[in-house]
Design a protein around this motif. Structure first.
Motif, PDB file in Angstrom:
ATOM      1  N   ARG A 226      34.274  -3.775   4.043  1.00 46.37           N
ATOM      2  CA  ARG A 226      35.329  -3.044   3.333  1.00 46.37           C
ATOM      3  C   ARG A 226      34.758  -1.825   2.606  1.00 46.37           C
ATOM      4  O   ARG A 226      35.321  -0.742   2.651  1.00 46.37           O
ATOM      5  CB  ARG A 226      36.005  -3.981   2.329  1.00 46.37           C
ATOM      6  N   HIS A 227      33.632  -2.015   1.954  1.00 43.53           N
ATOM      7  CA  HIS A 227      32.980  -0.912   1.245  1.00 43.53           C
ATOM      8  C   HIS A 227      32.604   0.199   2.223  1.00 43.53           C
ATOM      9  O   HIS A 227      32.859   1.379   1.969  1.00 43.53           O
ATOM     10  CB  HIS A 227      31.735  -1.428   0.530  1.00 43.53           C
ATOM     11  N   TYR A 228      32.021  -0.169   3.342  1.00 40.62           N
ATOM     12  CA  TYR A 228      31.597   0.805   4.340  1.00 40.62           C
ATOM     13  C   TYR A 228      32.802   1.560   4.909  1.00 40.62           C
ATOM     14  O   TYR A 228      32.798   2.783   4.996  1.00 40.62           O
ATOM     15  CB  TYR A 228      30.834   0.097   5.465  1.00 40.62           C
ATOM     16  N   ALA A 229      33.835   0.819   5.294  1.00 40.06           N
ATOM     17  CA  ALA A 229      35.019   1.449   5.884  1.00 40.06           C
ATOM     18  C   ALA A 229      35.702   2.379   4.882  1.00 40.06           C
ATOM     19  O   ALA A 229      36.107   3.497   5.234  1.00 40.06           O
ATOM     20  CB  ALA A 229      35.992   0.376   6.358  1.00 40.06           C
ATOM     21  N   TRP A 230      35.830   1.949   3.646  1.00 34.65           N
ATOM     22  CA  TRP A 230      36.506   2.773   2.629  1.00 34.65           C
ATOM     23  C   TRP A 230      35.720   4.052   2.362  1.00 34.65           C
ATOM     24  O   TRP A 230      36.294   5.126   2.234  1.00 34.65           O
ATOM     25  CB  TRP A 230      36.687   1.967   1.361  1.00 34.65           C
ATOM     26  N   ALA A 231      34.411   3.968   2.299  1.00 37.32           N
ATOM     27  CA  ALA A 231      33.589   5.153   2.078  1.00 37.32           C
ATOM     28  C   ALA A 231      33.693   6.112   3.260  1.00 37.32           C
ATOM     29  O   ALA A 231      33.803   7.325   3.072  1.00 37.32           O
ATOM     30  CB  ALA A 231      32.132   4.755   1.852  1.00 37.32           C
ATOM     31  N   ARG A 232      33.664   5.579   4.472  1.00 42.88           N
ATOM     32  CA  ARG A 232      33.756   6.433   5.659  1.00 42.88           C
ATOM     33  C   ARG A 232      35.127   7.093   5.738  1.00 42.88           C
ATOM     34  O   ARG A 232      35.231   8.248   6.144  1.00 42.88           O
ATOM     35  CB  ARG A 232      33.484   5.629   6.924  1.00 42.88           C
ATOM     36  N   LEU A 233      36.180   6.384   5.371  1.00 43.05           N
ATOM     37  CA  LEU A 233      37.528   6.976   5.388  1.00 43.05           C
ATOM     38  C   LEU A 233      37.638   8.132   4.397  1.00 43.05           C
ATOM     39  O   LEU A 233      38.392   9.079   4.631  1.00 43.05           O
ATOM     40  CB  LEU A 233      38.577   5.914   5.075  1.00 43.05           C
ATOM     41  N   ARG A 234      36.916   8.051   3.293  1.00 44.28           N
ATOM     42  CA  ARG A 234      36.926   9.130   2.303  1.00 44.28           C
ATOM     43  C   ARG A 234      35.939  10.239   2.648  1.00 44.28           C
ATOM     44  O   ARG A 234      35.852  11.216   1.928  1.00 44.28           O
ATOM     45  CB  ARG A 234      36.596   8.578   0.914  1.00 44.28           C
ATOM     46  N   GLY A 235      35.178  10.055   3.733  1.00 45.05           N
ATOM     47  CA  GLY A 235      34.227  11.084   4.157  1.00 45.05           C
ATOM     48  C   GLY A 235      32.951  11.083   3.349  1.00 45.05           C
ATOM     49  O   GLY A 235      32.286  12.105   3.242  1.00 45.05           O
ATOM     50  N   ARG A 236      32.593   9.971   2.776  1.00 46.05           N
ATOM     51  CA  ARG A 236      31.392   9.878   1.949  1.00 46.05           C
ATOM     52  C   ARG A 236      30.335   9.030   2.626  1.00 46.05           C
ATOM     53  O   ARG A 236      30.627   8.224   3.507  1.00 46.05           O
ATOM     54  CB  ARG A 236      31.725   9.274   0.593  1.00 46.05           C
ATOM     55  N   ASP A 237      29.107   9.202   2.188  1.00 48.18           N
ATOM     56  CA  ASP A 237      28.010   8.383   2.676  1.00 48.18           C
ATOM     57  C   ASP A 237      28.108   7.022   1.986  1.00 48.18           C
ATOM     58  O   ASP A 237      28.015   6.943   0.760  1.00 48.18           O
ATOM     59  CB  ASP A 237      26.672   9.047   2.352  1.00 48.18           C
ATOM     60  N   PRO A 238      28.290   5.945   2.750  1.00 46.60           N
ATOM     61  CA  PRO A 238      28.472   4.647   2.105  1.00 46.60           C
ATOM     62  C   PRO A 238      27.230   4.128   1.400  1.00 46.60           C
ATOM     63  O   PRO A 238      27.326   3.248   0.556  1.00 46.60           O
ATOM     64  CB  PRO A 238      28.866   3.722   3.256  1.00 46.60           C
ATOM     65  N   TRP A 239      26.068   4.673   1.714  1.00 44.39           N
ATOM     66  CA  TRP A 239      24.833   4.149   1.117  1.00 44.39           C
ATOM     67  C   TRP A 239      24.252   5.099   0.065  1.00 44.39           C
ATOM     68  O   TRP A 239      23.177   4.868  -0.443  1.00 44.39           O
ATOM     69  CB  TRP A 239      23.804   3.873   2.190  1.00 44.39           C
ATOM     70  N   ALA A 240      24.974   6.175  -0.255  1.00 43.24           N
ATOM     71  CA  ALA A 240      24.502   7.115  -1.266  1.00 43.24           C
ATOM     72  C   ALA A 240      24.536   6.459  -2.652  1.00 43.24           C
ATOM     73  O   ALA A 240      25.380   5.616  -2.939  1.00 43.24           O
ATOM     74  CB  ALA A 240      25.365   8.367  -1.267  1.00 43.24           C
ATOM     75  N   ASP A 241      23.641   6.886  -3.500  1.00 46.01           N
ATOM     76  CA  ASP A 241      23.579   6.372  -4.871  1.00 46.01           C
ATOM     77  C   ASP A 241      24.779   6.923  -5.645  1.00 46.01           C
ATOM     78  O   ASP A 241      24.941   8.133  -5.759  1.00 46.01           O
ATOM     79  CB  ASP A 241      22.273   6.818  -5.517  1.00 46.01           C
ATOM     80  N   PRO A 242      25.634   6.055  -6.191  1.00 44.16           N
ATOM     81  CA  PRO A 242      26.791   6.558  -6.922  1.00 44.16           C
ATOM     82  C   PRO A 242      26.404   7.231  -8.238  1.00 44.16           C
ATOM     83  O   PRO A 242      27.177   8.000  -8.794  1.00 44.16           O
ATOM     84  CB  PRO A 242      27.636   5.317  -7.158  1.00 44.16           C
ATOM     85  N   TYR A 243      25.220   6.939  -8.746  1.00 43.53           N
ATOM     86  CA  TYR A 243      24.762   7.521 -10.011  1.00 43.53           C
ATOM     87  C   TYR A 243      23.387   8.149  -9.784  1.00 43.53           C
ATOM     88  O   TYR A 243      22.377   7.608 -10.219  1.00 43.53           O
ATOM     89  CB  TYR A 243      24.693   6.451 -11.100  1.00 43.53           C
ATOM     90  N   PRO A 244      23.336   9.312  -9.121  1.00 41.44           N
ATOM     91  CA  PRO A 244      22.029   9.932  -8.882  1.00 41.44           C
ATOM     92  C   PRO A 244      21.381  10.376 -10.191  1.00 41.44           C
ATOM     93  O   PRO A 244      22.076  10.670 -11.163  1.00 41.44           O
ATOM     94  CB  PRO A 244      22.348  11.137  -7.996  1.00 41.44           C
ATOM     95  N   PRO A 245      20.055  10.409 -10.226  1.00 42.59           N
ATOM     96  CA  PRO A 245      19.387  10.842 -11.460  1.00 42.59           C
ATOM     97  C   PRO A 245      19.666  12.312 -11.738  1.00 42.59           C
ATOM     98  O   PRO A 245      19.871  13.102 -10.826  1.00 42.59           O
ATOM     99  CB  PRO A 245      17.901  10.621 -11.168  1.00 42.59           C
ATOM    100  N   PRO A 246      19.709  12.683 -13.010  1.00 38.91           N
ATOM    101  CA  PRO A 246      20.041  14.084 -13.372  1.00 38.91           C
ATOM    102  C   PRO A 246      18.942  15.047 -12.980  1.00 38.91           C
ATOM    103  O   PRO A 246      17.848  14.797 -12.741  1.00 38.91           O
ATOM    104  CB  PRO A 246      20.201  14.056 -14.883  1.00 38.91           C
TER     105      PRO A 246
END
Length: 54
Positions: free
Chosen positions: A34-54
């Motif tokens: 579900r996580h993978y499909a939802w991320a792909r539908l939004r055009g995002r990388d499903p394995w990207a860090d949601p909180y990248p370092p500043p």
């Protein structure tokens, strides 16, 4: 202390043993899918860090 019947003991073992572990594994894989499909539908990388370092 009252003893459980053999059928109750086997039922408890099945739920907390192999069947319970299988069910939890299926639920984990379904959540991952579900996580993978939802991320792909939004055009995002499903394995990207949601909180990248500043």
């Amino acid at each position: 202390m009252a003893r459980r019947s053999p059928s109750a003991a086997v039922a408890a073992w099945l739920i907390t043993g192999p069947v319970g572990h299988l069910w939890c594994g299926v639920a984990d894989w379904a959540g991952l899918g579900r996580h993978y499909a939802w991320a792909r539908l939004r055009g995002r990388d499903p394995w990207a860090d949601p909180y990248p370092p500043p």
